[in-house]
Structure formats: structure tokens, C-alpha cells
Design a protein around this motif. Structure first.
Motif, PDB file in Angstrom:
ATOM      1  N   GLY A 148      62.100  17.854  36.750  1.00 60.33           N
ATOM      2  CA  GLY A 148      62.525  16.510  36.375  1.00 60.33           C
ATOM      3  C   GLY A 148      61.359  15.584  36.132  1.00 60.33           C
ATOM      4  N   SER A 149      61.448  14.396  36.713  1.00 60.18           N
ATOM      5  CA  SER A 149      60.448  13.352  36.463  1.00 60.18           C
ATOM      6  C   SER A 149      59.251  13.429  37.405  1.00 60.18           C
ATOM      7  CB  SER A 149      61.105  11.981  36.609  1.00 60.18           C
ATOM      8  OG  SER A 149      61.597  11.814  37.929  1.00 60.18           O
ATOM      9  N   THR A 150      59.281  14.303  38.410  1.00 62.54           N
ATOM     10  CA  THR A 150      58.223  14.341  39.438  1.00 62.54           C
ATOM     11  C   THR A 150      56.812  14.487  38.863  1.00 62.54           C
ATOM     12  OG1 THR A 150      59.765  15.229  41.067  1.00 62.54           O
ATOM     13  CG2 THR A 150      57.427  15.485  41.537  1.00 62.54           C
ATOM     14  N   PRO A 151      56.561  15.427  37.926  1.00 60.41           N
ATOM     15  CA  PRO A 151      55.196  15.538  37.384  1.00 60.41           C
ATOM     16  C   PRO A 151      54.718  14.255  36.703  1.00 60.41           C
ATOM     17  CG  PRO A 151      56.494  17.466  36.791  1.00 60.41           C
ATOM     18  CD  PRO A 151      57.446  16.470  37.366  1.00 60.41           C
ATOM     19  N   PHE A 152      55.616  13.566  36.002  1.00 62.86           N
ATOM     20  CA  PHE A 152      55.239  12.318  35.332  1.00 62.86           C
ATOM     21  C   PHE A 152      54.957  11.214  36.350  1.00 62.86           C
ATOM     22  CE2 PHE A 152      57.812  14.585  32.174  1.00 62.86           C
ATOM     23  CZ  PHE A 152      56.943  14.592  31.111  1.00 62.86           C
ATOM     24  N   ILE A 153      55.738  11.190  37.419  1.00 64.14           N
ATOM     25  CA  ILE A 153      55.519  10.204  38.484  1.00 64.14           C
ATOM     26  C   ILE A 153      54.167  10.441  39.151  1.00 64.14           C
ATOM     27  CG2 ILE A 153      56.306   9.472  40.779  1.00 64.14           C
ATOM     28  CD1 ILE A 153      59.181  10.013  39.775  1.00 64.14           C
ATOM     29  N   GLN A 154      53.863  11.706  39.464  1.00 62.81           N
ATOM     30  CA  GLN A 154      52.587  12.037  40.092  1.00 62.81           C
ATOM     31  C   GLN A 154      51.417  11.696  39.172  1.00 62.81           C
ATOM     32  OE1 GLN A 154      53.486  16.169  40.822  1.00 62.81           O
ATOM     33  NE2 GLN A 154      53.979  15.814  42.976  1.00 62.81           N
ATOM     34  N   LEU A 155      51.559  12.002  37.890  1.00 68.43           N
ATOM     35  CA  LEU A 155      50.503  11.695  36.930  1.00 68.43           C
ATOM     36  C   LEU A 155      50.267  10.193  36.837  1.00 68.43           C
ATOM     37  CD1 LEU A 155      48.555  12.186  34.578  1.00 68.43           C
ATOM     38  CD2 LEU A 155      50.548  12.345  33.060  1.00 68.43           C
ATOM     39  N   THR A 156      51.344   9.420  36.748  1.00 70.23           N
ATOM     40  CA  THR A 156      51.222   7.963  36.634  1.00 70.23           C
ATOM     41  C   THR A 156      50.529   7.376  37.854  1.00 70.23           C
ATOM     42  OG1 THR A 156      53.301   7.965  35.416  1.00 70.23           O
ATOM     43  CG2 THR A 156      52.484   5.844  36.141  1.00 70.23           C
ATOM     44  N   TYR A 157      50.923   7.854  39.032  1.00 68.74           N
ATOM     45  CA  TYR A 157      50.310   7.369  40.272  1.00 68.74           C
ATOM     46  C   TYR A 157      48.821   7.700  40.306  1.00 68.74           C
ATOM     47  CZ  TYR A 157      48.878   7.287  45.142  1.00 68.74           C
ATOM     48  OH  TYR A 157      48.190   7.053  46.292  1.00 68.74           O
ATOM     49  N   ARG A 158      48.476   8.964  40.022  1.00 70.54           N
ATOM     50  CA  ARG A 158      47.074   9.375  40.085  1.00 70.54           C
ATOM     51  C   ARG A 158      46.229   8.631  39.057  1.00 70.54           C
ATOM     52  NH1 ARG A 158      46.566  14.645  38.586  1.00 70.54           N
ATOM     53  NH2 ARG A 158      48.770  14.958  38.132  1.00 70.54           N
ATOM     54  N   ALA A 159      46.778   8.439  37.865  1.00 70.29           N
ATOM     55  CA  ALA A 159      46.031   7.717  36.828  1.00 70.29           C
ATOM     56  C   ALA A 159      45.819   6.252  37.211  1.00 70.29           C
ATOM     57  CB  ALA A 159      46.776   7.817  35.501  1.00 70.29           C
ATOM     58  N   LYS A 189      45.776  18.465  29.581  1.00 66.35           N
ATOM     59  CA  LYS A 189      47.095  18.137  29.008  1.00 66.35           C
ATOM     60  C   LYS A 189      47.633  16.816  29.567  1.00 66.35           C
ATOM     61  CE  LYS A 189      49.699  20.966  32.341  1.00 66.35           C
ATOM     62  NZ  LYS A 189      50.645  22.086  32.492  1.00 66.35           N
ATOM     63  N   GLU A 190      47.213  16.459  30.799  1.00 68.27           N
ATOM     64  CA  GLU A 190      47.646  15.182  31.376  1.00 68.27           C
ATOM     65  C   GLU A 190      46.954  14.007  30.695  1.00 68.27           C
ATOM     66  OE1 GLU A 190      48.894  16.246  35.959  1.00 68.27           O
ATOM     67  OE2 GLU A 190      46.758  16.030  35.515  1.00 68.27           O
ATOM     68  N   TRP A 191      45.680  14.176  30.342  1.00 68.56           N
ATOM     69  CA  TRP A 191      44.977  13.115  29.631  1.00 68.56           C
ATOM     70  C   TRP A 191      45.666  12.783  28.314  1.00 68.56           C
ATOM     71  CZ3 TRP A 191      41.928   9.909  31.858  1.00 68.56           C
ATOM     72  CH2 TRP A 191      41.051  10.308  32.876  1.00 68.56           C
ATOM     73  N   PHE A 227      45.332   6.364  25.102  1.00 66.72           N
ATOM     74  CA  PHE A 227      43.903   6.462  24.803  1.00 66.72           C
ATOM     75  C   PHE A 227      43.189   7.525  25.656  1.00 66.72           C
ATOM     76  CE2 PHE A 227      45.338   1.954  24.785  1.00 66.72           C
ATOM     77  CZ  PHE A 227      45.516   1.832  23.406  1.00 66.72           C
ATOM     78  N   GLY A 228      43.910   8.598  26.021  1.00 69.23           N
ATOM     79  CA  GLY A 228      43.337   9.640  26.876  1.00 69.23           C
ATOM     80  C   GLY A 228      42.710  10.804  26.135  1.00 69.23           C
ATOM     81  N   ARG A 229      42.810  10.816  24.803  1.00 70.13           N
ATOM     82  CA  ARG A 229      42.314  11.952  24.024  1.00 70.13           C
ATOM     83  C   ARG A 229      40.800  12.134  24.148  1.00 70.13           C
ATOM     84  NH1 ARG A 229      45.619  14.246  20.130  1.00 70.13           N
ATOM     85  NH2 ARG A 229      47.713  13.358  20.054  1.00 70.13           N
ATOM     86  N   LYS A 230      40.061  11.044  24.154  1.00 67.21           N
ATOM     87  CA  LYS A 230      38.604  11.151  24.251  1.00 67.21           C
ATOM     88  C   LYS A 230      38.173  11.719  25.600  1.00 67.21           C
ATOM     89  CE  LYS A 230      37.477   7.558  20.883  1.00 67.21           C
ATOM     90  NZ  LYS A 230      36.792   6.271  20.621  1.00 67.21           N
ATOM     91  N   MET A 231      38.860  11.327  26.664  1.00 71.46           N
ATOM     92  CA  MET A 231      38.558  11.876  27.990  1.00 71.46           C
ATOM     93  C   MET A 231      38.890  13.362  28.035  1.00 71.46           C
ATOM     94  SD  MET A 231      36.986  10.240  30.335  1.00 71.46           S
ATOM     95  CE  MET A 231      37.412  11.312  31.718  1.00 71.46           C
ATOM     96  N   ALA A 232      39.962  13.760  27.360  1.00 70.81           N
ATOM     97  CA  ALA A 232      40.328  15.176  27.315  1.00 70.81           C
ATOM     98  C   ALA A 232      39.222  15.981  26.632  1.00 70.81           C
ATOM     99  CB  ALA A 232      41.655  15.345  26.586  1.00 70.81           C
ATOM    100  N   ARG A 233      38.714  15.473  25.518  1.00 70.65           N
ATOM    101  CA  ARG A 233      37.640  16.154  24.794  1.00 70.65           C
ATOM    102  C   ARG A 233      36.361  16.212  25.642  1.00 70.65           C
ATOM    103  NH1 ARG A 233      39.366  12.709  20.363  1.00 70.65           N
ATOM    104  NH2 ARG A 233      40.783  13.849  18.987  1.00 70.65           N
ATOM    105  N   TYR A 234      36.054  15.100  26.313  1.00 69.99           N
ATOM    106  CA  TYR A 234      34.849  15.057  27.163  1.00 69.99           C
ATOM    107  C   TYR A 234      34.973  16.053  28.310  1.00 69.99           C
ATOM    108  CZ  TYR A 234      30.996  12.976  29.831  1.00 69.99           C
ATOM    109  OH  TYR A 234      29.818  12.777  30.522  1.00 69.99           O
ATOM    110  N   GLN A 235      36.155  16.154  28.898  1.00 71.17           N
ATOM    111  CA  GLN A 235      36.389  17.096  29.994  1.00 71.17           C
ATOM    112  C   GLN A 235      36.233  18.534  29.521  1.00 71.17           C
ATOM    113  OE1 GLN A 235      39.282  15.947  32.899  1.00 71.17           O
ATOM    114  NE2 GLN A 235      40.197  17.984  32.959  1.00 71.17           N
ATOM    115  N   LEU A 236      36.745  18.836  28.342  1.00 71.37           N
ATOM    116  CA  LEU A 236      36.589  20.178  27.775  1.00 71.37           C
ATOM    117  C   LEU A 236      35.116  20.486  27.510  1.00 71.37           C
ATOM    118  CD1 LEU A 236      39.573  20.230  25.249  1.00 71.37           C
ATOM    119  CD2 LEU A 236      39.303  21.717  27.243  1.00 71.37           C
ATOM    120  N   LEU A 237      34.380  19.502  27.029  1.00 67.09           N
ATOM    121  CA  LEU A 237      32.952  19.680  26.743  1.00 67.09           C
ATOM    122  C   LEU A 237      32.164  19.961  28.016  1.00 67.09           C
ATOM    123  CD1 LEU A 237      30.605  19.463  24.653  1.00 67.09           C
ATOM    124  CD2 LEU A 237      30.488  17.022  25.242  1.00 67.09           C
ATOM    125  N   LEU A 238      32.422  19.185  29.062  1.00 67.81           N
ATOM    126  CA  LEU A 238      31.691  19.348  30.325  1.00 67.81           C
ATOM    127  C   LEU A 238      31.966  20.689  30.983  1.00 67.81           C
ATOM    128  CD1 LEU A 238      31.951  15.843  32.045  1.00 67.81           C
ATOM    129  CD2 LEU A 238      29.941  16.881  31.035  1.00 67.81           C
TER     130      LEU A 238
END
Length: 534
Positions: free
Chosen positions: A317-328, A512-514, A519-530
Motif C-alpha cells: 500500500g502506501s507504506t513505502p511512500f510514507i517512509q520515503l516522504t518521512y526520510r526525505a 529509484k526513490e530519488w 528535482f531528484g534526478r540529478k541526485m540519482a545520477r550523482y549517486q550512480l556516479l559515486l
């Protein structure tokens, strides 16, 4: 109904409204800096004393009521007689809002002398009277925004929000500039700033009228309209739940307006010094607003997903989205808050010309962490249709803030007001976390997440403090605004780089969470690069 009101059209509209809300919030925070530079700390105190009065009803009506109206009109589509039902809802809410606007207008206009005396400054009365006129435009503005949103037409609403804010900011800054170069009256400059809000709302209505064409503002009278109480109850509950996190901050500012200046005077402080101290304390408000801008965008973007996933049966259900929102929200809130604390003397002078009371502002901006949590969690709970407990928690926070001000300000001056806010906000954020955890029957974040967060925060603090010390050793220059801009800018860049690099390297959020975050795409790319992954 608009043809594009499918899921694709809805998501595009939601994104447009999110971007518009971000622009409006950024403008709301940023314009205060040149305004303070124009009028000084005394002039800033004058405006900030009045701001929460005129903003309270604007936020509730233009934000909360507009969303509530759009939902109720959209729900009316599934009724037996949708057209008639929509007219009943629109007409009932319009008259209800009209009544509320008249009540608020009378309270501010005719009660201006009483309210200004309660604040300890009788010269604020004319500003309250000027601001009272903004309430009279709210019924039309809220109803038009609600109508457009219910039909999936988000473009007019988004454009109107940005346009009215641009007009408001332009009038405020131009008016303050003219007055400070002519009669130099700080109260006149404050009055011009309040007048800017009135003009901004009128501009928003004019733009919506341009888009409306055949939209009837006041619905035609309906025979046998039935009971109005269920409609009034629903729109009141919905509007308050939608806007309660924003109203919380305004309630805190209202409490400060009534208590800080008057208690400072009661403690024997000189009138001018008390005005300046309250004005310097109010510098924290735009900093906090900027800090929670991203959290606001998170709440706007994630809530539709939470509401959608909550209705699905099976799966997580919504649990993964809730956890992601909280952590972000925690991730970004901590970065903004701690980042501002460690560079506050530079930021204070860079933006506001002096570094006065930087220690107080360091405590003040810690609010960003609990406010980021409160904004996202109340939005999530709204998506889950859980409104009662969050409302009670936030009402308790308001009461605690008031009592905290009465207790701490006599002891520590404006530092006491900042401490009172932090205690109330951290406690309410904690209670909301406990309540949400019980609802989802799952942890909002793992122990490993908090350890990584501590490492990222500690590393940022250590590196920034060390670089700051090196600047102090090797560059023996007098403190000035130019130096503050240069050093502060470098430290902010270095701190952000260190923090985000550790966040990406330790994979605090999955790639995938970024992608799910604004505006999380750049962080996703940076994370993949690192992490050297394709």
C-alpha cells in the motif's frame, strides 16, 4: 468537465501547482530580505507584527477552502443530480465564506485599536485597518480557484498564485522604496507593504476572471436546497486540515506579535531597542520559510500517491511512500537547519547587513527540522483521512508556544521565544511520528538511516568549521558585508557538497526513490556516479 481531467492530466496539473507553490513560497521568503534592507530592523518589526493577521485568513481561504471546494465539487459528479448538487455546494460555501470574511474584516478594522494596544504599539492600528480589506476578496478568490481545480484546470490557478505574489512583492518593494526616499516614515512603509497584499489578491482575482469566461462567480439560487449543515461541516473540516500546518506557523507568529514586544517593554527595555530586537528576531522567519520550501514541495507531490495507494488492497500500500516522504523530509530538513546554524553569522550579515543576535537565529532556524516533519506528516495523514489527532496535536503545540513565551521571554528576551517555538514544534513532530507509526504498523526509518544521517551531519559540521578557521587564520580582513558574502557563500557550497556526497555515497535513499522526489534526478545520477553503477 475538462477533457484532460484523467490521471495524466491530473499529475501534470499537480506538478504545475507544486512548481507554482514553490515559486510563491520562495518569493514570500526572499522579498523580506530587500524589504528589511530598505526599512531596517524597526521597519521590519512593524511589518512582521501585522503580517500574521492578514495572512491567516488568506491562507485558510485561498489555500484550504479552495482545495476543499475543489474536492467537494469533484465528489458531486457521482451524485444523482451533479449539476444541481454543485450549485448547492457552491452557493452555500460562497455565503459561508462571505460571512467569515465580514467577521474577519470587522475584527481587524473595528478592533484595530484594541489589537494594537494588546501588542503594545498603538501606531499599528492603521496597518491593521488597511490589511482588513484583503479578507473581503477571499470568497470570490477561493470559489474560483476551487471551481477550476475541480474541473482539472490547474493552469489558471497556478498562474494566478504566481501573478498575485509577483504583484504583491512588486508593490511592497516599490512602495517601501518610494516612502523611504520621501517622508521616511517606517509605519507608512509598513502600511504600503500591507497594501501590497490587498493589491496582490485583487490581481489574482482579475487574472482568474480573465480565464473564467463563462464561469459564474455567485451560483444561481436553487429551490429546495436541503440542509446546509453537512456542507458547512465538511468544508470547514477539509479546509482546516489542508491548511493546518501553514496556519500553525502563522499562529506562532501571532503569539509572537502579542507577546514578544510587549514583554520586552514590561521588562524595562527601551521602546526603540525592543522594536529593533523583535525585528532582528523576525529575520529568522524568511530563513525558516526557505528551509521548509523543499518539505512543502514534498508534501504537495507525495500526498496524491499516498492517497491513491491507501485505497489499494493487497501489497504494501502506501507504506513505502510514507517512509520515503518521512526520510526525505528529515534528510533535507536537517541539512538546511544545521547548515544555517554553522554559517549563521555570515548569512545574517550577508542578507541583513549585520550579524546581530546570530546566536538567537541559530536556535530559531532549528525549527526547520520539526516543521519539515510536521508539514509532510500532516499531509500524509490528510491523504489517509486521519485529521482529528493531528489537529489536536497542533492545537496543543500552539498552547505550549504561548505558555513558553510567557515563561521564557522574561528570562531570556527573544531567545526565550525561539526556545518556546522549538520545544512546541519538536514535541508535536514527535507525537505525529508516534501516531503515524501506529497507523502504518512499521518504522518510518531504520536505525541505519539515523546513523548515516549523523555521519553526514557531523562531517558537514566538521569540514565547514575547519574551513572557516582556515579563512580566519589566512585572511585577516575586517568583517564586512562583502567578506560575509564571499566566505559565507564558500562555506555554504562546501557544506552542501560534503553532506550530499555522503548521503549519495552511503545510499541513504535508493536511486529509484530519488526519481520519485521533486528535482531528484540529478541526485540519482550523482549517486550512480559515486557508486560506479551503470
Amino acid at each position: 468537465m475538462a477533457n484532460n481531467f484523467g490521471m495524466k492530466g491530473y499529475m501534470k496539473g499537480a506538478l504545475l501547482l507544486t512548481i507554482a507553490a514553490l515559486i510563491v513560497k520562495a518569493l514570500s521568503a526572499v522579498y523580506r530580505v530587500p524589504f528589511q534592507n530598505l526599512v531596517g530592523d524597526q521597519g521590519f518589526y512593524i511589518y512582521q507584527q501585522i503580517y500574521p493577521f492578514i495572512s491567516f485568513f488568506v491562507v485558510w481561504a485561498s489555500g484550504g477552502f479552495a482545495v476543499a471546494i475543489s474536492k467537494m465539487l469533484a465528489d458531486a459528479e457521482s451524485s444523482i443530480h451533479p449539476v444541481e448538487r454543485k450549485r448547492i455546494i457552491s452557493r452555500t460555501i460562497f455565503y459561508y465564506l462571505t460571512m467569515l470574511s465580514i467577521v474577519f474584516f470587522c475584527l481587524l478594522f473595528f478592533g484595530a485599536n484594541f489589537l494594537s494596544e494588546m501588542m503594545g504599539d498603538k501606531q499599528l492600528a492603521p496597518l491593521l485597518r488597511t490589511g482588513s480589506f484583503v479578507t473581503l476578496f477571499m470568497p470570490v478568490l477561493a470559489l474560483m480557484k476551487g471551481r477550476f481545480q475541480s474541473q482539472g484546470e490547474m493552469v489558471p490557478v497556478a498562474y494566478a498564485q504566481v501573478f498575485e505574489q509577483f504583484v504583491r512583492v512588486a508593490v511592497i518593494l516599490i512602495g517601501a522604496t518610494i516612502i523611504m526616499h520621501t517622508n521616511k516614515s517606517l509605519y507608512a512603509a509598513g502600511n504600503a507593504a500591507v497594501f501590497g497584499t490587498v493589491i496582490g489578491e485583487i490581481a489574482g482575482i482579475i487574472l482568474l476572471l480573465y480565464y473564467s469566461k463563462k464561469l459564474h462567480i455567485i451560483p444561481r439560487k436553487i429551490e429546495n436546497k436541503g440542509s446546509t449543515w453537512p456542507i458547512l461541516k465538511e468544508v470547514t473540516v477539509l479546509s482546516l486540515s489542508v491548511s493546518m500546518s501553514s496556519l500553525l506557523l502563522l499562529c506562532f507568529q501571532l503569539i509572537d506579535s502579542f507577546t514578544v514586544f510587549s514583554i520586552l517593554l514590561h521588562n524595562g527595555m527601551d521602546h526603540i531597542k525592543a522594536m529593533e530586537m523583535k525585528g532582528i528576531y523576525d529575520r529568522g522567519q524568511p530563513l525558516v520559510q526557505l528551509g521548509i520550501t523543499i518539505a512543502s514541495s514534498l508534501s504537495l507531490a507525495i500526498v496524491p500517491l499516498v492517497a491513491l495507494q491507501s485505497k489499494k488492497k493487497g501489497g504494501r500500500g502506501s507504506t513505502p511512500f510514507i517512509q520515503l516522504t518521512y526520510r526525505a523530509s528529515i534528510l533535507l530538513g536537517v541539512a538546511a537547519s544545521i547548515g544555517l546554524v554553522i554559517v549563521m553569522p555570515y548569512v545574517n550579515q550577508m542578507l541583513f547587513e549585520t550579524n546581530a543576535l546570530s546566536n538567537v537565529l541559530m536556535i530559531y532556524v532549528l525549527q526547520i527540522v520539526p516543521l519539515s516533519v510536521i508539514l509532510t506528516l500532516t499531509a500524509i495523514l490528510q491523504g489517509m483521512n486521519k485529521l482529528k489527532i493531528p489537529a489536536l496535536i497542533l492545537i496543543g503545540a500552539i498552547l505550549l508556544k504561548y505558555l513558553g513565551n510567557l515563561y521564557f521571554i522574561p528570562k531570556w528576551d527573544v531567545l526565550g521565544a525561539a526556545v518556546a517555538s522549538n520545544i512546541a514544534l519538536f514535541l508535536s513532530a514527535g507525537l505525529l511520528m508516534i501516531y503515524l507509526k501506529r497507523l502504518v504498523h512499521s518504522k518510518l526509518a531504520t536505525k541505519e538511516f539515523y546513523i548515516k544521517l549523523s555521519i553526514a551531519s557531523g562531517s558537514m559540521i566538521l569540514v565547514v568549521v575547519m574551513v572557516d578557521q582556515l579563512f580566519q587564520i589566512f585572511f585577516h580582513v575586517a568583517t564586512s558585508r562583502v567578506v560575509a558574502i564571499a566566505i559565507g557563500g564558500c562555506l555554504i557550497f562546501i557544506g552542501a557538497f560534503v553532506y550530499l556526497t555522503i548521503v549519495a555515497k552511503t545510499k541513504m535513499l535508493a536511486v529509484k526513490e530519488w526519481f520519485l522526489l521533486p528535482f531528484g534526478r540529478k541526485m540519482a545520477r550523482y549517486q550512480l556516479l559515486l557508486n560506479k553503477k551503470k
